[in-house]
Design an enzyme around this catalytic site. Structure first.
Site, PDB file in Angstrom:
ATOM      1  N   LYS A 296      -2.336  25.766 -25.465  1.00 52.48           N
ATOM      2  CA  LYS A 296      -1.222  24.855 -25.716  1.00 52.48           C
ATOM      3  C   LYS A 296      -0.664  24.028 -24.707  1.00 52.48           C
ATOM      4  O   LYS A 296      -0.325  24.555 -23.523  1.00 52.48           O
ATOM      5  CB  LYS A 296       0.013  25.617 -26.365  1.00 52.48           C
ATOM      6  CG  LYS A 296       1.039  24.711 -26.833  1.00 52.48           C
ATOM      7  CD  LYS A 296       2.211  25.725 -27.214  1.00 52.48           C
ATOM      8  CE  LYS A 296       3.512  24.779 -27.613  1.00 52.48           C
ATOM      9  NZ  LYS A 296       4.559  25.716 -28.320  1.00 52.48           N
ATOM     10  N   LYS A 349      -3.558  23.263 -29.070  1.00 52.88           N
ATOM     11  CA  LYS A 349      -2.520  22.326 -29.419  1.00 52.88           C
ATOM     12  C   LYS A 349      -2.286  21.473 -28.467  1.00 52.88           C
ATOM     13  O   LYS A 349      -2.028  21.726 -27.378  1.00 52.88           O
ATOM     14  CB  LYS A 349      -1.215  23.126 -30.041  1.00 52.88           C
ATOM     15  CG  LYS A 349      -0.187  22.306 -30.439  1.00 52.88           C
ATOM     16  CD  LYS A 349       1.027  23.054 -30.620  1.00 52.88           C
ATOM     17  CE  LYS A 349       2.151  22.388 -31.302  1.00 52.88           C
ATOM     18  NZ  LYS A 349       3.513  23.361 -31.315  1.00 52.88           N
TER      19      LYS A 349
END
Length: 428
Positions: A296, A349
């Site tokens: 992320k 992400k």
């Protein structure tokens, strides 16, 4: 005498254009007696009449056997076939050249829709989508300004209605994100593990209505934190790792207790996957999966999401725990740790700016890979489509296909419902 049923006012030539040849009518009339011929739409029909067949039926004794037909072919008397089609003409002015000598012409496998479909390497289906749902305590849905078409859903009726829509088009995976009242936020995010909090109530409601729905949850403190960070903030601004993990374990267990199928730690604290796995197992939730936000990144593409949840950091940024966008190899460190600590699914992400990282994980783990097409990606496509700069449907489907091609098994996307509708329509 066999007959042909046709619409009044339609001639024989019209019946033939509807799909019946002279020979076809002769052959099928004896077997069926009356033959129904499709009626062209241009015919005005007020009643149906029977007209005589265009020729006497062929006597059964004159029908040739397979053996007789084969004997004719062996004797060199094969029946006539349609002529070889003429080669299409090139436009005037096309140069006359000798064909290039090359054994491989990849375009051969692209020359028709049937061939392209047969050799398509990557597919996308509604089963690949996880639909993010924003929920709040109100009864009415509230539009999100930065995300046209998305809403904060009323946790009762709005939430149920949206899940009905998703399931109607084959999307049976959802992930919940709560808009928590400011009065319930604190510096330690204790509301995150309230068994009667917004997320546990939503889980129980959905499981009661849709027992087979797969529910993912977000495990992080930022929606519940008065500081807007994913962890507990020390007075000098440092995000406390181990103390935050302690809170996350309680949050994950509370979600599992409510009926969550998959808990998804998105906080990026070190060691949280192993600690959550241990906490779930000790509480008896061995079958609850963990989808780890493995890579992320501290991205600029999260802005609309933070508006939706009112979860912007009160100060600073998240760069001390989210990954540096410049780093590629570091994703392998996180991958190996999460895999060793018991993650069941690994996530990248955002998705499209990090397709190379999705492929990196795909090539270095046997675990399923998820990717999050985040709010900024969604809003960019919506804005460009609204301005007439691109075709929304084509852009959405191409972007989702690219994420799948990079190696993602499932995609979290706000386009899940319209994309599923488009895909279903294409298959009809």
């Amino acid at each position: 005498m066999a007959g042909v049923t046709m619409a009044a006012g339609c001639g024989v030539s019209q019946a033939l254009s509807a799909g019946a040849s002279h020979e076809g009518l002769r052959r099928i009339a004896p077997a069926f007696g009356t033959v129904v011929v499709p009626i062209p739409s241009r015919c005005k029909v007020s009643r149906r009449v029977k007209v005589e067949a265009i020729a006497e039926p062929i006597a059964k004794s004159t029908v040739r056997t397979i053996e007789e037909c084969e004997a004719d072919v062996v004797a060199g008397n094969a029946p006539a076939a349609p002529p070889v089609p003429a080669k299409p003409k090139a436009p005037e002015g096309t140069p006359r050249i000798s064909p290039l000598v090359m054994p491989a012409r990849p375009r051969r496998n692209r020359r028709s829709a049937a061939l392209r479909a047969a050799f398509q390497e990557t597919t996308v289906s509604p089963a690949n989508f996880i639909l993010p749902l924003f929920v709040h305590e109100g009864e009415q849905n509230a539009p999100i300004g930065a995300m046209p078409g998305c809403q904060r859903l009323g946790w009762r009726h709005g939430l149920i209605d949206e899940v009905y829509k998703a399931r109607d088009v084959g999307v049976n995976n959802v992930v919940l994100f709560p808009k928590v009242p400011d009065a319930l936020k604190s510096s330690t995010g204790d509301e995150a593990y309230n068994p009667d909090g917004l997320v546990p109530r939503c889980i129980r409601l959905l499981k009661d209505k849709f027992p087979d729905l797969v529910i993912y949850t977000d495990v992080a403190l930022d929606p519940y934190s008065s500081d807007g960070h994913d962890g507990i903030v020390r007075e000098d601004g440092v995000i406390m790792n181990d103390e935050t993990v302690h809170q996350l374990c309680k949050q994950a267990v509370a979600q599992a207790q409510a009926g969550a199928d998959v808990v998804s730690p998105s906080d990026m604290m070190d060691g949280r996957v192993g600690a959550i796995r241990n906490a779930l197992d000790l509480a008896g939730y061995h079958d609850v999966s963990i989808m780890a936000y493995t890579a992320k990144y501290a991205s600029a593409f999260y802005g609309p999401f933070r508006e939706a949840l009112d979860s912007n950091p009160r100060f600073g940024d998240k760069k001390t725990y989210q990954m540096n966008p410049a780093n590629y190899r570091e994703a392998l460190i996180e991958t190996r740790l999460d895999e060793a600590e018991g993650a069941d699914i690994l996530m990248v992400k955002p998705a499209m700016p990090y397709l190379d990282v999705i492929r990196l994980l795909r090539d270095n783990t046997a675990l399923p890979i998820s990717a999050y097409q985040v709010s900024g990606e969604y809003s960019m496509i919506k804005a460009a489509a609204a301005a007439g700069m691109l075709d929304e449907k084509k852009a959405v489907l191409e972007s989702l296909l690219s994420i799948r091609r990079a190696g993602a098994d499932v995609i979290l996307t706000y386009f899940a419902i319209p994309a599923a509708q488009w895909l279903c329509a294409e298959r009809i």
